[in-house]
Design a protein around this motif. Structure first.
Motif, short mmCIF file in Angstrom:
data_model
loop_
_atom_site.label_atom_id
_atom_site.label_comp_id
_atom_site.label_asym_id
_atom_site.label_seq_id
_atom_site.Cartn_x
_atom_site.Cartn_y
_atom_site.Cartn_z
N LEU A 19 -1.83 -8.24 -9.62
CA LEU A 19 -1.65 -6.82 -9.48
C LEU A 19 -2.69 -5.98 -8.74
O LEU A 19 -2.56 -5.02 -7.93
CB LEU A 19 -1.42 -6.06 -10.87
CG LEU A 19 -0.23 -6.69 -11.53
CD1 LEU A 19 -0.16 -6.48 -13.00
CD2 LEU A 19 1.11 -5.90 -10.94
N LEU A 20 -4.16 -6.27 -9.20
CA LEU A 20 -5.39 -5.79 -8.81
C LEU A 20 -5.32 -6.23 -7.12
O LEU A 20 -5.57 -5.10 -6.19
CB LEU A 20 -6.51 -6.40 -8.98
CG LEU A 20 -7.67 -5.82 -8.84
CD1 LEU A 20 -7.82 -4.27 -8.88
CD2 LEU A 20 -8.91 -6.38 -9.71
N SER A 21 -4.98 -7.27 -6.61
CA SER A 21 -5.09 -7.48 -5.35
C SER A 21 -4.11 -6.67 -4.42
O SER A 21 -4.49 -6.07 -3.20
CB SER A 21 -5.04 -9.05 -4.89
OG SER A 21 -3.80 -9.52 -5.39
N ARG A 22 -2.78 -6.50 -4.77
CA ARG A 22 -1.91 -5.68 -4.24
C ARG A 22 -2.18 -4.37 -3.91
O ARG A 22 -1.88 -3.79 -2.91
CB ARG A 22 -0.67 -5.88 -4.97
CG ARG A 22 0.19 -7.24 -4.60
CD ARG A 22 1.67 -7.00 -4.95
NE ARG A 22 1.75 -8.32 -5.86
CZ ARG A 22 2.38 -8.73 -7.02
NH1 ARG A 22 2.61 -7.49 -7.59
NH2 ARG A 22 1.97 -9.59 -7.82
N LYS A 23 -2.74 -3.81 -5.32
CA LYS A 23 -3.43 -2.33 -5.08
C LYS A 23 -4.53 -2.25 -4.31
O LYS A 23 -4.56 -1.21 -3.59
CB LYS A 23 -3.70 -1.94 -6.64
CG LYS A 23 -2.75 -1.31 -7.53
CD LYS A 23 -1.84 -0.36 -6.73
CE LYS A 23 -1.86 1.08 -7.53
NZ LYS A 23 -1.21 2.11 -7.08
N LEU A 24 -5.56 -3.40 -3.92
CA LEU A 24 -6.51 -2.93 -3.45
C LEU A 24 -5.97 -3.30 -1.97
O LEU A 24 -7.05 -2.62 -0.84
CB LEU A 24 -7.71 -4.24 -3.68
CG LEU A 24 -8.30 -4.00 -4.90
CD1 LEU A 24 -9.18 -5.20 -5.12
CD2 LEU A 24 -9.21 -2.62 -4.88
#
Length: 50
Positions: A19-24
């Protein structure tokens, strides 16, 4: 470091990282994160991740 409750151990940290990598990848999200002035502001921005 990613902390998850023991009951949610296993693959939960991988879900959070995904989730974090997609948001970044979102330029607006990155800009708001970089412009956050304190810990509370950073946590508010990170709180958008679901």
């Amino acid at each position: 470091m990613i902390s998850v409750p023991e009951a949610a151990a296993g693959d939960e940290h991988l879900r959070i990282l995904a989730l974090l990598s997609r948001k970044l990848m979102d330029a607006d999200f990155r800009a708001r994160l970089q412009e956050a002035e304190d810990e509370a502001a950073i946590l508010r921005v990170l709180g958008e991740i679901q």
